[in-house]
Design an enzyme around this catalytic site. Sequence first.
Site, PDB file in Angstrom:
ATOM      1  N   ARG A   1       9.855-103.291 -23.101  1.00  0.00           N
ATOM      2  CA  ARG A   1       8.789-102.474 -23.302  1.00  0.00           C
ATOM      3  C   ARG A   1       8.987-101.901 -24.810  1.00  0.00           C
ATOM      4  O   ARG A   1      10.323-101.550 -25.212  1.00  0.00           O
ATOM      5  CB  ARG A   1       9.239-101.619 -22.377  1.00  0.00           C
ATOM      6  CG  ARG A   1       8.098-101.419 -21.324  1.00  0.00           C
ATOM      7  CD  ARG A   1       8.423-100.400 -20.559  1.00  0.00           C
ATOM      8  NE  ARG A   1       8.838 -98.882 -20.726  1.00  0.00           N
ATOM      9  CZ  ARG A   1       8.532 -98.287 -20.173  1.00  0.00           C
ATOM     10  NH1 ARG A   1       8.083 -97.969 -19.459  1.00  0.00           N
ATOM     11  NH2 ARG A   1       9.475 -97.036 -20.302  1.00  0.00           N
TER      12      ARG A   1
ATOM     13  N   ASP B   1      19.921-100.124 -20.419  1.00  0.00           N
ATOM     14  CA  ASP B   1      21.158 -99.379 -20.247  1.00  0.00           C
ATOM     15  C   ASP B   1      22.368 -99.126 -19.764  1.00  0.00           C
ATOM     16  O   ASP B   1      23.201 -99.314 -20.011  1.00  0.00           O
ATOM     17  CB  ASP B   1      20.732 -97.996 -20.862  1.00  0.00           C
ATOM     18  CG  ASP B   1      19.438 -99.018 -22.449  1.00  0.00           C
ATOM     19  OD1 ASP B   1      19.839 -99.514 -22.914  1.00  0.00           O
ATOM     20  OD2 ASP B   1      19.186 -97.574 -22.977  1.00  0.00           O
TER      21      ASP B   1
ATOM     22  N   ASP C   1      17.647 -95.592 -17.731  1.00  0.00           N
ATOM     23  CA  ASP C   1      17.216 -96.717 -18.376  1.00  0.00           C
ATOM     24  C   ASP C   1      17.948 -97.266 -18.120  1.00  0.00           C
ATOM     25  O   ASP C   1      19.419 -98.050 -17.897  1.00  0.00           O
ATOM     26  CB  ASP C   1      17.205 -97.197 -19.406  1.00  0.00           C
ATOM     27  CG  ASP C   1      16.527 -98.063 -20.647  1.00  0.00           C
ATOM     28  OD1 ASP C   1      17.356 -98.886 -20.089  1.00  0.00           O
ATOM     29  OD2 ASP C   1      16.105 -98.320 -21.626  1.00  0.00           O
TER      30      ASP C   1
ATOM     31  N   THR D   1       4.880 -97.486 -27.409  1.00  0.00           N
ATOM     32  CA  THR D   1       3.639 -97.168 -27.424  1.00  0.00           C
ATOM     33  C   THR D   1       3.976 -97.446 -25.487  1.00  0.00           C
ATOM     34  O   THR D   1       3.254 -97.627 -24.717  1.00  0.00           O
ATOM     35  CB  THR D   1       2.964 -98.230 -27.596  1.00  0.00           C
ATOM     36  OG1 THR D   1       3.842 -99.698 -26.626  1.00  0.00           O
ATOM     37  CG2 THR D   1       2.880 -97.992 -28.854  1.00  0.00           C
TER      38      THR D   1
HETATM   39  C1  PRP Z   1      12.664-101.954 -18.396  1.00  0.00           C
HETATM   40  C2  PRP Z   1      12.475-102.559 -16.894  1.00  0.00           C
HETATM   41  C3  PRP Z   1      11.176-102.785 -16.942  1.00  0.00           C
HETATM   42  C4  PRP Z   1      10.557-102.775 -17.325  1.00  0.00           C
HETATM   43  C5  PRP Z   1       9.333-101.311 -17.135  1.00  0.00           C
HETATM   44  O1  PRP Z   1      12.877-102.970 -19.351  1.00  0.00           O
HETATM   45  O2  PRP Z   1      13.807-103.590 -16.510  1.00  0.00           O
HETATM   46  O3  PRP Z   1      11.433-104.497 -17.523  1.00  0.00           O
HETATM   47  O4  PRP Z   1      11.422-101.211 -17.974  1.00  0.00           O
HETATM   48  O5  PRP Z   1       7.930-100.685 -17.354  1.00  0.00           O
HETATM   49  P1  PRP Z   1       6.868-100.942 -17.411  1.00  0.00           P
HETATM   50  O6  PRP Z   1       6.581-101.173 -15.911  1.00  0.00           O
HETATM   51  O7  PRP Z   1       6.071-100.030 -18.011  1.00  0.00           O
HETATM   52  O8  PRP Z   1       6.392-102.504 -18.239  1.00  0.00           O
HETATM   53  P2  PRP Z   1      12.852-103.275 -21.277  1.00  0.00           P
HETATM   54  O9  PRP Z   1      11.884-103.491 -21.426  1.00  0.00           O
HETATM   55  O10 PRP Z   1      13.648-101.448 -20.644  1.00  0.00           O
HETATM   56  O11 PRP Z   1      13.658-103.929 -21.131  1.00  0.00           O
HETATM   57  P3  PRP Z   1      15.553-104.235 -21.175  1.00  0.00           P
HETATM   58  O12 PRP Z   1      15.297-104.619 -19.590  1.00  0.00           O
HETATM   59  O13 PRP Z   1      15.591-105.085 -21.880  1.00  0.00           O
HETATM   60  O14 PRP Z   1      16.107-102.707 -20.669  1.00  0.00           O
HETATM   61  N1  URA Z   2      11.961 -98.941 -17.319  1.00  0.00           N
HETATM   62  C1  URA Z   2      13.388 -98.235 -17.316  1.00  0.00           C
HETATM   63  O1  URA Z   2      14.854 -98.667 -17.738  1.00  0.00           O
HETATM   64  N2  URA Z   2      13.937 -96.980 -16.543  1.00  0.00           N
HETATM   65  C2  URA Z   2      12.319 -96.454 -16.596  1.00  0.00           C
HETATM   66  O2  URA Z   2      11.948 -95.418 -15.988  1.00  0.00           O
HETATM   67  C3  URA Z   2      10.743 -97.284 -16.893  1.00  0.00           C
HETATM   68  C4  URA Z   2      11.021 -98.238 -17.321  1.00  0.00           C
END
Ligand code: PRP
Ligand code: URA
Length: 204
Positions: free
Chosen positions: A101, A199, A196, A105
């Site tokens: 993400r 993280d 997150d 945005t």
């Molecule tokens: C997080 C999570 C999902 C996404 C959910 O990943 O693991 O993949 O956000 O959000 P959405 O439903 O609004 O699309 P992130 O993009 O933070 O990446 P990461 O797993 O690399 O931390």
């Molecule tokens: N991705 C995350 O890791 N946490 C949230 O709350 C939303 C998206």
Amino acid sequence: MLHIIKHPLARHVVTHLRDKTTKPATFRSLCHHLSVLLALEATADLAMREVAVNTPLEACIGHKLARPLVVVPILRAGLGMVEPVVSLFPDVSIGYIGLERDHATALARSYYCKLPPLADTRVLLVDPMLATGGSAVQALDVIKQNGGAEIRMLNVVAAPEGVKAVETAHPDVAIYAGALDRGLNDRKYILPGLGDFGDRLYGT
Ligand code: PRP
Ligand code: URA
């Protein structure tokens, strides 16, 4: 259709995952336990076939999975849900979908995709957080374009917005979640959520 895991252990684990003082090592172990519960629920209706088996005493009929199982994590946080599925189903094939993400945005950008053959399999799409649903809908599009037809989605925490997005775009995909939360904040994070997930899982 949304299924919230009813086992008391699921609520216990989600509560520990939410706690901001939970450290990455404990967080990973909690993620493992909840993923096992989710995977058991999402596979409770797997098709079986009969096989002959000889016990030390006599021949009898046993059962094996009728069709291959595939687990597809959405990178990177979904990786934390793969090993629990492998521990239950050692023969599972694994595909990878990389989506991230944009912080401004909240739109997911694709950066990687490698999938095994998906035709005539049960696919478990795993991603701990279902927030806007943008990542999930994109991943489900890709899985279907590659032949996946019988798909279940596994999430630790889901937001109503994400559930609605998946149910609208992919009404055939059942969602299994550890909790359904209140909604999203203005940065599209789940409330109360757990922050997150990636993280906290990887200590970044
Ligand atoms: C997080 C999570 C999902 C996404 C959910 O990943 O693991 O993949 O956000 O959000 P959405 O439903 O609004 O699309 P992130 O993009 O933070 O990446 P990461 O797993 O690399 O931390
Ligand atoms: N991705 C995350 O890791 N946490 C949230 O709350 C939303 C998206």
